[in-house]
Write a protein that holds these residues in place. Structure first.
Motif, short mmCIF file in Angstrom:
data_model
loop_
_atom_site.label_atom_id
_atom_site.label_comp_id
_atom_site.label_asym_id
_atom_site.label_seq_id
_atom_site.Cartn_x
_atom_site.Cartn_y
_atom_site.Cartn_z
N LYS A 1 1.26 2.53 5.30
CA LYS A 1 1.97 3.77 5.66
C LYS A 1 1.77 4.09 7.14
O LYS A 1 2.70 4.55 7.82
N HIS B 1 1.53 2.11 9.46
CA HIS B 1 2.42 1.22 10.21
C HIS B 1 3.89 1.57 9.99
O HIS B 1 4.77 0.84 10.46
N GLY B 2 4.15 2.65 9.28
CA GLY B 2 5.52 3.07 9.05
C GLY B 2 6.21 2.35 7.91
O GLY B 2 7.44 2.44 7.77
#
Length: 207
Positions: free
Chosen positions: A22, A24-25
């Protein structure tokens, strides 16, 4: 979009790995969290019908339900027949939504990934692993956890060796969180080079 299946036994560090994805997107669907949501909503009348007396005030009483299925494989299968299709559909809806938003990859965090055949709905499987003594320590430090509960939970899961053998990638979480994050950083970079194929099939199964 590449679909990643993240799994690992209880206490192995799966939640820490999901949190780093998360960061890291990378969007993550937490199957366990969704089951909790079902137990307070859509699944309540279905479970009450199949297991009378296991709901209270419009939600499933997890303790009562656990006692109802404990040591009764046929009752556990009946529960899974209610819950698993709802979770699977939610996973597919989540993945389709993330693809529509332009995500390059997405994670399904599924504790019983291999046990439920969910590996067929992902492109890549990743398991988080730690030495047995580390797993024991982590789990037994949890509030309300007992050795009996731990063994009952572990009995429903594949052994760590089999999970490692079946996964495409293994993350070692037995040392520091920084070490785990370093492994994840390298893995995420390598996965950016992979093409996803499973979404083509999953799109067609969306209801």
């Amino acid at each position: 979009m590449l679909v990643i299946g993240l799994t690992g036994g209880i206490g192995m560090g799966k939640s820490s790995a999901a949190a780093h994805f998360k960061e890291h997107g990378v969007p993550v669907f937490d199957a366990d969290a969704y089951v909790h949501k079902l137990y307070e909503g859509e699944a309540v009348p279905l479970i009450e019908a199949a297991f009378p007396g296991t709901t209270r005030a419009g939600r499933v009483d997890r303790g009562l339900l656990a006692r109802e299925v404990a040591g009764r494989p046929e009752r556990l299968k009946a529960l899974e027949a209610i819950v698993h299709p709802l979770v699977t559909q939610a996973e597919i809806d989540f993945l389709c939504a993330q693809e529509e938003r332009g995500a390059a990859m997405a994670v399904l965090e599924i504790p019983l990934l291999f046990e439920t055949g969910a590996e067929t709905r992902v492109d890549v499987t990743v398991t988080v692993s730690a030495p047995e003594e580390v797993q024991h320590r982590r789990v037994l430090e949890r509030e309300g956890m007992t050795l009996q509960k731990f063994e009952a939970l572990r009995a429903r899961q594949l052994g760590d060796a089999e999970r490692r053998a079946r996964a495409d990638h293994v993350l070692e979480s037995g040392s520091t969180l920084e070490n785990l994050h370093g492994q994840l950083d390298a893995l995420i970079e390598s996965l950016k080079l992979k093409d996803g194929r499973v979404m083509e099939r999953l799109r067609g199964s969306r209801s």
